[in-house]
Design a protein around this motif. Sequence first.
Motif, PDB file in Angstrom:
ATOM      1  N   THR A  57       5.834  -6.628   9.768  1.00  0.00           N
ATOM      2  CA  THR A  57       4.695  -6.453  10.668  1.00  0.00           C
ATOM      3  C   THR A  57       4.796  -7.358  11.887  1.00  0.00           C
ATOM      4  O   THR A  57       4.603  -6.925  13.024  1.00  0.00           O
ATOM      5  CB  THR A  57       3.376  -6.742   9.919  1.00  0.00           C
ATOM      6  N   HIS A  96      -1.498  -3.536   0.474  1.00  0.00           N
ATOM      7  CA  HIS A  96      -0.661  -4.042   1.559  1.00  0.00           C
ATOM      8  C   HIS A  96      -0.586  -3.133   2.781  1.00  0.00           C
ATOM      9  O   HIS A  96      -0.122  -3.561   3.832  1.00  0.00           O
ATOM     10  CB  HIS A  96       0.760  -4.308   1.031  1.00  0.00           C
ATOM     11  N   THR A  98      -2.041  -1.620   5.891  1.00  0.00           N
ATOM     12  CA  THR A  98      -3.144  -1.941   6.784  1.00  0.00           C
ATOM     13  C   THR A  98      -3.292  -0.867   7.855  1.00  0.00           C
ATOM     14  O   THR A  98      -2.437   0.017   8.014  1.00  0.00           O
ATOM     15  CB  THR A  98      -2.900  -3.294   7.474  1.00  0.00           C
ATOM     16  N   ARG A  99      -4.375  -0.964   8.612  1.00  0.00           N
ATOM     17  CA  ARG A  99      -4.589  -0.041   9.729  1.00  0.00           C
ATOM     18  C   ARG A  99      -3.458  -0.186  10.751  1.00  0.00           C
ATOM     19  O   ARG A  99      -3.034   0.798  11.364  1.00  0.00           O
ATOM     20  CB  ARG A  99      -5.944  -0.322  10.376  1.00  0.00           C
ATOM     21  N   GLU A 100      -2.958  -1.402  10.899  1.00  0.00           N
ATOM     22  CA  GLU A 100      -1.855  -1.643  11.825  1.00  0.00           C
ATOM     23  C   GLU A 100      -0.618  -0.842  11.418  1.00  0.00           C
ATOM     24  O   GLU A 100       0.066  -0.245  12.267  1.00  0.00           O
ATOM     25  CB  GLU A 100      -1.538  -3.145  11.850  1.00  0.00           C
TER      26      GLU A 100
END
Length: 375
Positions: A57, A96, A98-100
């Motif tokens: 990320t 784990h 996420t929106r990202e």
Amino acid sequence: MTSDRPAPPTAPDAPLRLGFLLMDNFTLISLASAVEPLRMANQLAGRELYQWTTLSTDGEAVRASDGLLITPDSSMHEPLALDMVFVCGGVGIQRHVTREHVLWLQAQARQSRRIGALCTGSWALAKAGLLDGYECSIHWEFQAAAQEAYPRATLTTRLFSIDRDRATASGGTAPLDMMLTLISRDHGRELSAAISDMFICDRMRGEQDQQRVPLRHVLGTSQPKLLEIVALMEANLEEPIALDELANYVNVSRRQLERLFQKYLSCSPSRYYLKLRLTRARQLLRQTSMSIIEIASVCGFVSTPHFSKCYREYFGTPPRDERVTRLASATVTLTPANLAAGNEDDAYVAPRASSAMQALAQAQGEPTYASVHLG
């Protein structure tokens, strides 16, 4: 943020560029099973067919499910020219993603990049809506939950699924088989068979091979007698036990036995027993050189014609055809590869070369370095 501008097209002879997004607690065996065939493809071909890079990320180290800390090559937000992106999942994938991650994966799809997943990584793709209308694979532990959460995706029990521009593998060593299939499509069966030989892999499992889901996972602990009966069946394939004897072993009547199988496995006990024996026979046909007569015997069939009849009715093909179409049809001759013409120093890679080229250059000095001539 990631641009929606499409990546520049890959030249016909340019290496295919793959990115592996490492989720927290990803399974290292799945990542290795996916990357190693790419490395070996380059080595055997004597040129760079594939490039790969690992992503996280934020570009920081990611801990695998076995506790090892892996430092990726870059952040997923860096502008990278990629042809295909894989999500490497593992333990606790629901927590784990996420929106990202979802937004980034959707951006990759808008750039017409092929999308894939390893182990439980399919959960991330499904959450991003990228498996709607696609057949896909995920580790059997997560299959029921994923189908419930994302009904628009078609979850299969196959080891891996390749559906148009999506490629998903269930985990463990299944990514190896998926990558061998993709390499075969890109560069021919001869190369993928040679890779399989180098990894001492008895056979390449195909898209129709299924995960073996433990029955205890399907039934839980609520039916101990049924689990015990199935265990007895599995342990006695060569000399099948009569159904009345099986019922006596676990202190139930023949009628109760029939009801248990119909209620929880949707078939009769004799049909389930036959399925176990035929599945074992298929494994032996594909993985050994045993004769059909021998296989019929060790799988509990009284005669070869009876075995062939049952096999054809269950799998839709006779045992002889199963053996003819197995991987052994590809015979590969490996020859030592020549270094590039000129000074041997030319074999050394410049500091900014890709990790794939560095691995290839190092392999050129090894005694096992070999090549497959690609047409």
